[in-house]
Enzyme design. Sequence first.
Site, PDB file in Angstrom:
ATOM      1  CB  SER A   1      -0.847   0.046   1.181  1.00 56.85           C
ATOM      2  OG  SER A   1      -0.185  -0.031   2.473  1.00 56.85           O
TER       3      SER A   1
ATOM      4  CE1 TYR B   1      -4.213   0.836  -0.464  1.00 53.36           C
ATOM      5  CE2 TYR B   1      -4.265  -1.738  -0.606  1.00 53.36           C
ATOM      6  CZ  TYR B   1      -4.069  -0.518  -1.083  1.00 53.36           C
ATOM      7  OH  TYR B   1      -3.983  -0.203  -2.670  1.00 53.36           O
ATOM      8  N   GLY B   2      -5.243   0.334   6.227  1.00 56.06           N
ATOM      9  CA  GLY B   2      -5.800  -0.151   7.511  1.00 56.06           C
ATOM     10  C   GLY B   2      -7.061   0.449   7.915  1.00 56.06           C
TER      11      GLY B   2
ATOM     12  CB  CYS C   1       0.548  -4.862   1.988  1.00 58.61           C
ATOM     13  SG  CYS C   1      -0.607  -3.805   2.705  1.00 58.61           S
TER      14      CYS C   1
ATOM     15  CB  CYS D   1       5.023  -3.987  10.425  1.00 62.06           C
ATOM     16  SG  CYS D   1       4.574  -2.393   9.985  1.00 62.06           S
TER      17      CYS D   1
END
Length: 270
Positions: free
Chosen positions: A16, A47-48, A78, A189
């Site tokens: 993203s 995007y979260g 991602c 992450c």
Amino acid sequence: MNKNSPELHPIGVFDSGVGGLTVVRALMERLPFENILYFGDTARVPYGVKSVETINAYARQITEFLLRQEVKLLIIACNTMAAVARQSVESLSPVPVLDVIDAGARRAVAETRTHSVGVIGTPTTINSNAYARAICRLAPETRIFSQACALLVPLVEEGWLDHPVTRLTAQEYLRPVLAEHIDTLVLGCTHYPLLKALLQDVAGPDIHLVDSAEAMADATAELLQVQHLTNPERIPPEYRFYVTDVPLRFQQIGERFLGRSLPGVERVQL
């Protein structure tokens, strides 16, 4: 060799934003002769906060773009897309699909000796339980302790990789996870590999850190070999970078993630 041979086609990596460049960096180091195409949806990050339907729609658009570039493999770099949209990507793709969550989970299961694993990530990734589900599918006996770390991504993008504020923040986030006597910690992450030295220092020498970018590069190398897709040519590879927007400080942040200068970045519309 015929230029249309699949082995010569690029690996497609998408995210993203810029975080997936840590995966590209690991791929460059692990597979120095592979052509790589990176796509960052920088106009629509993060995007979260998006709905599952929207994330799936974005993932399909990116997949279609990359397939038009004749990639031989797709890597979802991602965590949010990997947690939500892998099935959408696979349903469209005639080429193999890998993702960072599966790679990180497999590495964690292989590394843990006490079956006690910690996972740190963004709130969206942690709330999805994607890592916990992936690890439990592989090793149901594993005890998993997850911790959302909302502040680490902005600290990384600010460049505070060994700043007292970052260290204090990491200590606060890791305290409850370390109290569970884990022996393995998944960096869930793609920003977190840049904090690896600091996180190792905070966690202590007895905790094994799983770098999902490195795990992804190893999984990619294995798949290419098994499917006879490894590039046989020993010439400098071609790297291409596509984004949907060129935000403020993109070049600076991107080069920090990639660990080298970021060549010409092309802006595209989906």
